[in-house]
Enzyme design. Structure first.
Site, PDB file in Angstrom:
ATOM      1  N   TYR A  38     -23.108 -14.637 -46.923  1.00  4.16           N
ATOM      2  CA  TYR A  38     -23.179 -15.717 -47.926  1.00  4.16           C
ATOM      3  C   TYR A  38     -24.504 -16.500 -47.902  1.00  4.16           C
ATOM      4  O   TYR A  38     -25.320 -16.294 -47.024  1.00  4.16           O
ATOM      5  CB  TYR A  38     -21.956 -16.624 -47.899  1.00  4.16           C
ATOM      6  CG  TYR A  38     -21.571 -17.410 -46.670  1.00  4.16           C
ATOM      7  CD1 TYR A  38     -22.391 -17.571 -45.586  1.00  4.16           C
ATOM      8  CD2 TYR A  38     -20.318 -18.043 -46.641  1.00  4.16           C
ATOM      9  CE1 TYR A  38     -21.994 -18.338 -44.490  1.00  4.16           C
ATOM     10  CE2 TYR A  38     -19.910 -18.797 -45.547  1.00  4.16           C
ATOM     11  CZ  TYR A  38     -20.759 -18.941 -44.479  1.00  4.16           C
ATOM     12  OH  TYR A  38     -20.369 -19.693 -43.415  1.00  4.16           O
ATOM     13  N   GLU A  39     -24.700 -17.298 -48.935  1.00  3.92           N
ATOM     14  CA  GLU A  39     -25.977 -18.007 -49.177  1.00  3.92           C
ATOM     15  C   GLU A  39     -27.138 -17.020 -49.315  1.00  3.92           C
ATOM     16  O   GLU A  39     -28.263 -17.303 -48.874  1.00  3.92           O
ATOM     17  CB  GLU A  39     -26.290 -19.020 -48.072  1.00  3.92           C
ATOM     18  CG  GLU A  39     -25.188 -19.995 -47.734  1.00  3.92           C
ATOM     19  CD  GLU A  39     -24.628 -20.750 -48.915  1.00  3.92           C
ATOM     20  OE1 GLU A  39     -25.273 -20.755 -49.978  1.00  3.92           O
ATOM     21  OE2 GLU A  39     -23.531 -21.313 -48.794  1.00  3.92           O
ATOM     22  N   GLY A  40     -26.876 -15.894 -49.953  1.00 10.38           N
ATOM     23  CA  GLY A  40     -27.899 -14.843 -50.105  1.00 10.38           C
ATOM     24  C   GLY A  40     -27.738 -13.836 -48.983  1.00 10.38           C
ATOM     25  O   GLY A  40     -27.969 -14.174 -47.826  1.00 10.38           O
TER      26      GLY A  40
END
Lengths: 598, 598
Positions: free
Chosen positions: A442-444
Site C-alpha cells: 500500500y501507499e504505492g
C-alpha cells in the site's frame, strides 16, 4: 506470548551520538531548546505506552478483527482498542509534533518518528488509527483554507478526531487518473460527493468522535486523467459553525475487507452517497495536495516495517537462546543440558543478525529522514531547507520499498528461527509476517516506488539529487579513508558508490532509447541504492562506536554495533553483486516474452 | 475466484520430450508397457479431479478450518472434504503407484508425481490427507513384517485408511533424539505406548475408516539419543485378525493448532495414553525406518510448493492481462482502453516470469527425481538402481529446500502482481503464500536440508555423489559445447559447475578445521547447487525446444520455453554471484557476535 522492549539505547545512540540532533536543533529557532534529556524522557514514556498499553492487544486484535454493523454502518474494533486510544489521547501523544498554533507540542519530527516506531512494533493495526490522521493533518496544514485549518487541525492534533485518505476505487489504485468519484459544486460553496472508495484504512470505527475523510474526486468540468482530480475534506459528522458536531454526513462504511493481516484495522469499503465536503487547495490540483499526505504516509509505512523487524528480532533472539535442540557442529556448548540452545548454529545466527541489521539500518535511515523533515520545515536558511527537502524526496521511495522488503526478509527469517512453532498463531511470529506483507503494497507498491526513485527522483533531474547523497558518502570516505579501522566499513560503500554512478548513467542513456529499460532496472536499482544508503549509515554507526571505544568506553553496545556492521557488510550488502548484474540484463529478457506469457 | 488449469502440456513435454520416460521404462520389466498414451490419459483424468473436485474447496477449506469435538476427540474437516476424499478413493487414485501385490495399479512414480503436483495446486490442505499415507505406506513396505504389510498396505493402497507420521513432541522437532514417548513390551508381543505428539498433519479426521499412525517412541532399555528410537504402527481403531475394525485405540487428538495456513488440514496434538501398537523394523532402529518416510515426505513437500507456484502463476498471469492501470512506459499499448493491462510493465513481467521459471524448473527436477525412484525400485541392473538411489538422495534436500524457498519467492511475487487485491482473501493469492510458508519448515527446516546436503550428502562422501551430478552437467556441456544456439544456456552452468566444485573443496578443507564453516556456508551452498540443477534442466528443456523447432514445429510452446529459459539465466540464475560471495564470507562474522546477540 511474545514480548517487546523499546530499543531506547539504539535510538539514543542514533539521535545523540551519530546524528547529534541537538546540535542540529540549535540552529532551528523552534527546536533550539530541545535537548537530549527532553527527548530521552519523552521516548521513555512513549516506550512504556507501546509496551504496556497497545502491545498486549496485538494478538487479540488479530484474532478478533473488526466487525461492521450493516444497519448502522458502525464498526466495532477489537476489545481494548478504544480504551487504548482514549489513553493515547489523554497522554497528549497525537499532539507530539503538531504545530503549537493548533494545540500541538511542537516537538521535532524525530521524536514522533521514534514514538511511532515503537507503536508499530507493539501493534501495527492499532497504530494505523492515529497514524492515518497524520497525513490528513499534513495535507490540511499545507493546502487547507484558514477555516478548514481552524475547524480540523485542533481536533486532529488532540486526537479527538482521526483522519483517513480516501483515494483508491475498485478499478483504480496505482492509477488515480482513472478515478470516478464525483464532486458537484453547491450554491453555498460546498460540494456534494458521490462515489465508491475501497481499501480505506481506519476508514470507520468508534474510537474517535469524528472521522475526517480526505477524498479525491472529480469536478463536473474536470479534465480527464490525473489533471482532473481535486481534494475534498468530508467529515463523518458535519461540523457546525461553533465547532460542535452536527448531522451524520452521507459517507458510510458498507463493507470490511477480509485480509491476510492487520486484522485489527478496519479496511473499509466506503460509499459516498451525496456527502457534503469542502475543497482543499485549488480545483484539479488534488494530486499535489495528495502527495503531501502520500509522502508522509510512505515514510510511515517504512516505519511500520521497521517496527515489525525490531519486535520480530527481539522474540526470535529470545527463542533462540531458550530453545534447546541438537548440538553445535563444533562440539557441545551447554554440556549440562540435553542439547544446545539453537543460537549456537551459524544459520540461526544469520537469520537473527539479518533482522538486527535491517532494524538498525532502517532505524538510522528513518530517523535521518525525519531530521531532514525537521530541517526542511524549521531551519532558518532557505538553502538548507531546500537541500533537506530534496534529500528526503530522494530517500522516501527507498524508505518505503527497501525497509518494507527488508521487513519481509527479516520477519520471515525470525519466524523461521521458531521452526514449526513459527507457523502457530499463539507465538505471534506469523502475525508479524502477515502484518508486514501489506507494507510492500500500500501507499504505492514497491515497484511504483522503484519507478519513482529511478525515473523521477534520479533520472528526472539528471542525477542531481543522487549526487547530493553521493557527496555525503564521498565526504565520509574522504574523512575516514586513511583510518585503518574504518576500512572494512568504508571500502564497500566507496566501490558501490562508483558502480552506482556509472550504472545510473548507463540506464539513463538506455532509457532515452527505450523507456522500458528504466522499468526493467528500477527494482534492482532501488535495492542497490538502499544498500548504499544502509552501508553509509552502518559506516557512520561504526565510526561513532569506534570513537566511543577509543574514548575508553567498555559498553558492550559499541562492540555489538561493530559486530552487526561487519555482519551486514559480509552477508547482506553483497546482494548488490547480483543486483548490478540483473539490473544490467536489460529489458529484452522481460519484454520479448509474449509466447511465455500468452 | 481463482482458477486452475492442469499444466498437462508442460508435463508431457518433460516426460516425453526431455526425459523420454517411456524409453527408460522399456528397461524396467514392471513398467515396460507404460507408454505415453497411457500416461497422458491418466494425467488428463487426474487433472480433471484436481481442477473440478478439490480446487473448488480450497478457499472455503481455508475459511472454515477444522474443528475438534473435545468430548469425542473427533475432528470435523471443512465442508466437502470428506465427499471429495470418497470420490478420490472411488476413482482408485490412492492406488496409482502402489504395488499390485497389495491392490495397487503399479504405475510409475512419475505419474503419481504429476497427480500430486496437480492436487497440491488445487488444494494443499486437502491433499495432505491422502499425501501423508504415502510415507506410512513406504515405511511399512520397506520395514514392516509380512503380517503388518498384509494388515495395512491393502487399506492404505485403497485409501480406505490413511496414515500419519507421529514424530514431533513439544520439546523436540529437529532433534528427535530428545523424544520421550515410551513403548513398553507386552507379553503378547505388542507394545503399550504413552506420550504426547504435536504437529501431526492429518492427525485426526473422519474422512477414512481408520488412521494408521506411525509413531516414534523409546523402549524401556533404549540407549539415549537418536540410537534409542524405535518405530511403531498404532492404528486409531484396533484391527482384528480377520481385518475388520475393533475397539478404539488409546491415541487421541486433544487439540488442533491455530496456524498461518493449511487451515483445512488438521494439525493435531496427539495424546497417546496406553495405546497398543506393534514394532516396525528392529528395536532402536526406528530412525532408519523413519527416514524412508521422511525422504518420501521431503520430495512431497517440494511438490507442494511446485503446485502452489504453478497455480499462483496462472492466476497472476490472468490478472495481469485483465487489470488495466497506467500506460506502458514506452507508449500506450491498449489504445482503445483507459489504460494498459499491467502486463505491459517490465517488473510485472519479471514477477510473473519468476513464478513461471520456478514452476518449470521445479517440475523438471521433481519428475526427474521420481524417475530416479522408478529406476531405484524397478530397474533390473543393480548398478543402475544404486546410482539412481544415490542421485535422488543427493537431490532430495535440494528438492525440499530450493523448491519451497522458490515457492515463497514465487507466491509472494504473484501476490504482489495483484497490488492491494493480493492482500484480500477472496482473491486467493494470500492463501497460496500462507499455505506455502509451512513447506519451508516442516519435514526438516530448510536450514536442516542445507546441512544434510553439504555436510552429509556432499562432504560426507568426499563429493562422490556431487560428481555424479557433475558428470551429467559435463556430458551436456560436451554434447552441446559447439552448438551456438545452446551457448547461452550451456555457458552459465559450465562456469557455475566449476565454481561449485572449487568451492566444495574449499569449504571441505575449512570444515575440517572448524565445522561451523560448513554450517555458515550450507544455506547459500544449497541455493547455488539448486541453481546448477535448475540451470541443467533449463538447458535440457531448451535443447528439446530447439530440436523441435529445428524439426519444423511452429508450436509457440517451444518459443515460450526458450523465452522462459533466457529469463531464468538472465534474472534468477545470477543470484549465484552473491551466494558464492556470502558463502565464502566464512563463519566468523556469524559466530563472533556474542555482544550483538546478547
Amino acid at each position: 506470548m511474545p514480548s517487546y522492549t523499546p530499543p531506547l539505547r539504539d535510538m539514543q545512540f542514533l539521535l545523540h551520538e551519530v546524528l547529534r540532533v541537538s546540535d542540529e536543533f540549535k540552529a532551528m529557532p523552534r527546536h533550539a531548546e530541545v535537548d537530549a534529556d527532553t527527548i530521552n524522557a519523552v521516548l521513555e514514556e512513549a516506550g512504556k505506552f507501546a509496551a504496556e498499553v497497545t502491545f498486549p492487544l496485538n494478538i487479540s486484535g488479530d484474532t478478533e478483527g473488526c466487525t461492521l454493523d450493516q444497519a448502522t454502518h458502525e464498526v466495532a474494533t477489537p476489545k481494548g482498542f478504544k480504551e487504548a486510544y482514549a489513553q493515547f489521547v489523554e497522554g497528549g501523544w497525537p499532539a507530539l509534533s503538531c504545530d503549537p498554533a493548533y494545540g500541538g507540542q511542537g516537538l521535532p519530527y524525530v521524536v514522533n518518528q521514534c514514538l511511532y516506531e515503537m507503536l508499530n512494533s507493539a501493534n501495527q493495526a492499532w497504530t494505523m488509527y492515529p497514524g492515518l490522521s497524520h497525513g490528513a493533518y499534513e495535507a490540511l496544514a499545507a493546502h487547507g483554507t484558514e477555516a478548514q485549518k481552524k475547524t480540523y487541525l485542533p481536533k486532529l492534533t488532540s486526537g479527538e478526531w482521526t483522519g483517513t485518505m480516501c483515494l483508491t476505487e475498485p478499478h483504480c489504485g496505482t492509477d488515480l487518473g482513472l478515478l470516478r468519484t464525483k464532486a458537484e459544486p453547491l450554491p453555498d460553496g460546498t460540494y456534494k460527493l458521490t462515489g465508491n472508495k475501497i481499501f480505506i484504512s481506519a476508514g470507520e470505527h468508534g474510537m474517535a468522535e469524528n472521522i475526517v475523510h480526505l477524498v479525491l474526486a472529480r469536478l463536473p468540468d474536470a479534465p480527464k486523467g490525473s489533471k482532473g482530480i481535486s481534494l475534498f475534506v468530508v467529515p463523518k459528522f458535519h461540523v457546525k459553525a461553533d465547532g460542535t458536531l452536527g448531522e451524520r454526513n452521507a459517507i458510510f462504511c458498507t463493507g470490511l475487507e477480509h485480509k491476510m493481516g492487520i486484522h485489527g484495522n478496519a479496511t473499509a469499503q466506503i460509499a459516498i452517497d451525496g456527502a457534503i465536503g469542502t475543497l482543499v487547495g485549488a480545483p484539479n490540483k488534488g494530486l499535489a495536495a495528495m502527495f503531501v499526505m502520500m509522502n508522509a504516509a510512505r515514510l510511515g509505512v517504512g516505519n511500520q516495517s521497521l517496527g515489525l523487524t525490531e519486535v520480530a528480532f527481539q522474540n526470535a533472539l529470545a527463542y533462540a537462546k531458550d530453545r534447546i535442540q541438537m548440538r553445535s557442529l563444533s562440539g557441545p556448548k551447554a554440556k549440562d543440558k540435553e542439547a544446545d540452545p539453537i543460537i549456537v548454529h551459524p544459520d540461526v545466527r544469520k537469520m537473527l543478525l539479518t533482522a538486527k541489521a535491517y532494524a538498525e539500518g532502517g532505524r538510522a535511515l528513518q530517523i535521518y529522514c525525519t531530521l531532514l523533515l525537521d530541517k526542511a520545515h524549521h531551519h532558518p536558511d532557505e538553502k538548507t531547507r531546500k537541500n533537506a527537502d530534496e534529500l528526503v524526496a530522494l530517500l522516501t521511495p527507498i524508505v518505503k520499498a527497501f525497509i518494507t522488503d527488508n521487513g519481509h526478509l527479516a520477519t520471515n527469517a525470525c519466524m523461521q528461527v521458531f521452526g514449526g512453532h513459527g507457523f502457530i498463531k499463539e507465538w505471534g511470529m506469523e502475525q508479524f509476517v502477515r502484518d508486514n506483507r501489506i507494507n510492500m503494497i500500500y501507499e504505492g507498491t514497491n515497484t511504483v516506488q522503484s519507478l519513482d526513485l529511478l525515473g523521477r527522483k534520479v533520472l528526472g533531474d539528471q542525477g542531481a539529487a543522487l549526487r547530493k547523497f553521493g557527496k555525503l558518502v564521498g565526504a565520509l570516505v574522504e574523512e575516514e579513508g586513511v583510518n585503518e579501522k574504518m576500512a572494512e566499513f568504508i571500502n564497500p560503500i566507496a566501490v558501490l558508490g562508483e558502480q552506482l554512478t556509472k550504472f545510473t548513467m548507463e540506464v539513463g542513456f538506455k532509457g532515452l532509447q527505450n523507456p522500458d529499460e528504466v522499468g526493467a532496472a528500477a527494482v534492482d536499482y532501488l535495492r542497490v541504492a538502499g544498500h548504499l544508503v544502509f552501508g553509509y549509515f552502518f559506516a557512520r554507526m561504526a565510526q561513532a562506536a569506534l570513537r566511543a571505544i577509543a574514548d575508553g568506553s567498555t559498553d558492550p553496545f559499541y562492540t555489538a554495533k561493530l559486530q552487526t556492521a561487519r555482519f551486514y557488510f559480509a552477508k547482506l550488502f553483497p546482494e548488490t553483486a547480483t543486483l548490478m548484474r540483473t539490473a544490467r540484463a536489460g529489458s529484452r529478457v522481460l519484454m520479448d516474452t509474449d509466447a511465455a506469457l500468452a
